[in-house]
Write a protein that holds these residues in place. Structure first.
Motif, PDB file in Angstrom:
ATOM      1  N   ARG A 121       6.637  -2.252  46.530  1.00  0.00           N
ATOM      2  CA  ARG A 121       7.532  -1.699  45.520  1.00  0.00           C
ATOM      3  C   ARG A 121       8.146  -0.361  45.958  1.00  0.00           C
ATOM      4  NH1 ARG A 121       7.989  -3.290  40.688  1.00  0.00           N
ATOM      5  NH2 ARG A 121       8.060  -1.180  39.777  1.00  0.00           N
ATOM      6  N   THR A 122       7.340   0.487  46.560  1.00  0.00           N
ATOM      7  CA  THR A 122       7.839   1.795  46.973  1.00  0.00           C
ATOM      8  C   THR A 122       7.357   2.135  48.372  1.00  0.00           C
ATOM      9  OG1 THR A 122       7.808   2.635  44.693  1.00  0.00           O
ATOM     10  CG2 THR A 122       7.878   4.264  46.450  1.00  0.00           C
ATOM     11  N   TYR A 123       8.266   2.649  49.173  1.00  0.00           N
ATOM     12  CA  TYR A 123       7.937   3.238  50.459  1.00  0.00           C
ATOM     13  C   TYR A 123       8.849   4.450  50.570  1.00  0.00           C
ATOM     14  CZ  TYR A 123       6.710   3.575  55.415  1.00  0.00           C
ATOM     15  OH  TYR A 123       6.242   4.003  56.636  1.00  0.00           O
ATOM     16  N   ALA A 124       8.351   5.616  50.161  1.00  0.00           N
ATOM     17  CA  ALA A 124       9.190   6.806  50.035  1.00  0.00           C
ATOM     18  C   ALA A 124       8.628   7.938  50.884  1.00  0.00           C
ATOM     19  CB  ALA A 124       9.276   7.239  48.576  1.00  0.00           C
ATOM     20  N   PHE A 125       9.320   8.255  51.961  1.00  0.00           N
ATOM     21  CA  PHE A 125       8.911   9.329  52.865  1.00  0.00           C
ATOM     22  C   PHE A 125       9.602  10.622  52.481  1.00  0.00           C
ATOM     23  CE2 PHE A 125       9.837  11.767  56.787  1.00  0.00           C
ATOM     24  CZ  PHE A 125       8.540  12.144  57.100  1.00  0.00           C
ATOM     25  N   ILE A 126       8.837  11.693  52.368  1.00  0.00           N
ATOM     26  CA  ILE A 126       9.358  13.025  52.058  1.00  0.00           C
ATOM     27  C   ILE A 126       9.103  13.914  53.273  1.00  0.00           C
ATOM     28  CG2 ILE A 126       9.045  15.073  50.603  1.00  0.00           C
ATOM     29  CD1 ILE A 126       8.421  13.145  48.287  1.00  0.00           C
TER      30      ILE A 126
ATOM     31  N   ARG B 198      11.077  -2.858  51.256  1.00  0.00           N
ATOM     32  CA  ARG B 198      10.664  -2.253  49.986  1.00  0.00           C
ATOM     33  C   ARG B 198      11.672  -2.599  48.888  1.00  0.00           C
ATOM     34  NH1 ARG B 198      12.401   3.752  52.157  1.00  0.00           N
ATOM     35  NH2 ARG B 198      14.626   3.303  52.306  1.00  0.00           N
ATOM     36  N   VAL B 199      11.252  -2.461  47.654  1.00  0.00           N
ATOM     37  CA  VAL B 199      12.168  -2.668  46.533  1.00  0.00           C
ATOM     38  C   VAL B 199      13.142  -1.490  46.472  1.00  0.00           C
ATOM     39  CG1 VAL B 199      12.367  -2.840  44.015  1.00  0.00           C
ATOM     40  CG2 VAL B 199      10.495  -4.004  45.217  1.00  0.00           C
ATOM     41  N   ARG B 200      14.389  -1.805  46.369  1.00  0.00           N
ATOM     42  CA  ARG B 200      15.404  -0.751  46.278  1.00  0.00           C
ATOM     43  C   ARG B 200      15.341  -0.091  44.906  1.00  0.00           C
ATOM     44  NH1 ARG B 200      21.852  -1.630  47.557  1.00  0.00           N
ATOM     45  NH2 ARG B 200      22.462   0.571  47.386  1.00  0.00           N
ATOM     46  N   PRO B 201      15.325   1.255  44.856  1.00  0.00           N
ATOM     47  CA  PRO B 201      15.237   1.918  43.549  1.00  0.00           C
ATOM     48  C   PRO B 201      16.469   1.672  42.688  1.00  0.00           C
ATOM     49  CG  PRO B 201      15.664   3.523  45.276  1.00  0.00           C
ATOM     50  CD  PRO B 201      15.364   2.230  45.964  1.00  0.00           C
ATOM     51  N   THR B 202      16.220   1.580  41.402  1.00  0.00           N
ATOM     52  CA  THR B 202      17.287   1.404  40.416  1.00  0.00           C
ATOM     53  C   THR B 202      17.170   2.500  39.369  1.00  0.00           C
ATOM     54  OG1 THR B 202      17.277  -0.999  40.707  1.00  0.00           O
ATOM     55  CG2 THR B 202      18.285  -0.135  38.687  1.00  0.00           C
ATOM     56  N   ILE B 203      18.269   3.148  39.085  1.00  0.00           N
ATOM     57  CA  ILE B 203      18.279   4.168  38.037  1.00  0.00           C
ATOM     58  C   ILE B 203      18.503   3.469  36.702  1.00  0.00           C
ATOM     59  CG2 ILE B 203      19.488   6.169  37.102  1.00  0.00           C
ATOM     60  CD1 ILE B 203      20.114   6.948  40.012  1.00  0.00           C
ATOM     61  N   ALA B 204      17.502   3.553  35.842  1.00  0.00           N
ATOM     62  CA  ALA B 204      17.584   2.888  34.543  1.00  0.00           C
ATOM     63  C   ALA B 204      18.403   3.700  33.550  1.00  0.00           C
ATOM     64  CB  ALA B 204      16.177   2.650  33.998  1.00  0.00           C
TER      65      ALA B 204
ATOM     66  N   GLU C 201      20.166   6.557  45.287  1.00  0.00           N
ATOM     67  CA  GLU C 201      21.261   5.626  45.560  1.00  0.00           C
ATOM     68  C   GLU C 201      21.429   5.362  47.051  1.00  0.00           C
ATOM     69  OE1 GLU C 201      24.147   6.404  41.673  1.00  0.00           O
ATOM     70  OE2 GLU C 201      24.568   7.421  43.574  1.00  0.00           O
ATOM     71  N   GLU C 202      21.019   6.315  47.887  1.00  0.00           N
ATOM     72  CA  GLU C 202      21.185   6.171  49.334  1.00  0.00           C
ATOM     73  C   GLU C 202      20.070   5.348  49.987  1.00  0.00           C
ATOM     74  OE1 GLU C 202      21.313  10.198  50.594  1.00  0.00           O
ATOM     75  OE2 GLU C 202      23.335  10.565  49.797  1.00  0.00           O
ATOM     76  N   LEU C 203      18.975   5.130  49.279  1.00  0.00           N
ATOM     77  CA  LEU C 203      17.860   4.391  49.864  1.00  0.00           C
ATOM     78  C   LEU C 203      18.167   2.903  49.953  1.00  0.00           C
ATOM     79  CD1 LEU C 203      14.553   5.845  48.357  1.00  0.00           C
ATOM     80  CD2 LEU C 203      15.474   6.151  50.644  1.00  0.00           C
ATOM     81  N   GLY C 204      17.853   2.333  51.097  1.00  0.00           N
ATOM     82  CA  GLY C 204      18.007   0.895  51.247  1.00  0.00           C
ATOM     83  C   GLY C 204      16.772   0.167  50.754  1.00  0.00           C
ATOM     84  N   GLY C 205      16.884  -1.129  50.665  1.00  0.00           N
ATOM     85  CA  GLY C 205      15.763  -1.938  50.222  1.00  0.00           C
ATOM     86  C   GLY C 205      16.237  -3.243  49.629  1.00  0.00           C
TER      87      GLY C 205
END
Length: 206
Positions: free
Chosen positions: A6-11, A103-109, A199-203
């Motif tokens: 669901r999430t793979y988010a590198f900071i 990974r699942v691409r984030p969606t802004i609800a 919005e820039e994250l792929g997935g």
């Protein structure tokens, strides 16, 4: 239930408030500003135990969070060295037989921008916030996104972009929520950065 990354988010570099928020809410190793970190969220939730085992054995990283809730499992790992975090993440991906773009691409609800916050509303939010106090008459931006853990990345990017206060980051569950406040112009700048980071994250679209 089918497996889902669901999430793979590198900071790359944790900002002071973002690091402090994780530190104040985690049950594991406390991160500090300047460290790199990675959030991994999977379904079914129990799969996160194996992901944590793989990551911690693969590189010199430490975990702040390992949360299993009804549907999903969340892991946070961090290190002073970016390459160690990336190596741990790659080891997990290799174990899963996946790539970062799986990974699942984030969606802004939804997103809400409130100016001149009423003192009573500020007090209500301050009752449950774990970050900075929300001051009356300031501006407030609330971002709701799924998968939930991506709001951690959005919050860190918001802090990079402007002089704002991080009020709350809720990164567990089906939807995550980010609350930031400050002057109207600073919050507008930070909000744009937070939205753009997702919005820039792929997935993969779900």
């Amino acid at each position: 239930m089918d497996f889902q990354l669901r999430t793979y988010a590198f900071i790359d570099s944790m900002q002071p408030q973002a690091a402090a928020h994780v530190a104040s809410t985690c049950q594991g190793d406390v991160p500090v500003a300047g460290m790199s970190e990675l959030f991994i969220e999977v379904a079914p939730g129990n799969e996160i135990f194996r992901c944590a085992d793989i990551a911690l054995k693969a590189a010199d990283v430490r975990p702040a969070l390992q949360i299993i809730e009804r549907e999903f499992g969340l892991l946070e790992i961090h290190s002073r060295t970016q390459s160690e975090v990336l190596a741990a993440g790659q080891a997990v991906l290799d174990y899963l037989g996946l790539k970062e773009e799986d990974r699942v691409r984030p969606t802004i609800a939804s997103s809400q921008f409130v100016t001149n916050v009423n003192p009573y509303q500020a007090q209500l939010i301050n009752k449950w916030r774990k970050g900075n106090l929300l001051l009356p008459r300031s501006s407030l931006f609330v971002l709701e996104a799924t998968p939930a853990a991506y709001v951690t990345l959005a919050g860190n990017e918001a802090e990079k972009a402007a002089n704002i206060s991080l009020i709350e980051v809720r990164a567990v569950g089906r939807f995550g929520r980010l609350f930031i406040s400050g002057t109207e112009s600073e919050v507008e700048t930070a909000a744009k950065a937070a939205v753009a980071s997702l919005e820039e994250l792929g997935g993969a679209k779900v």
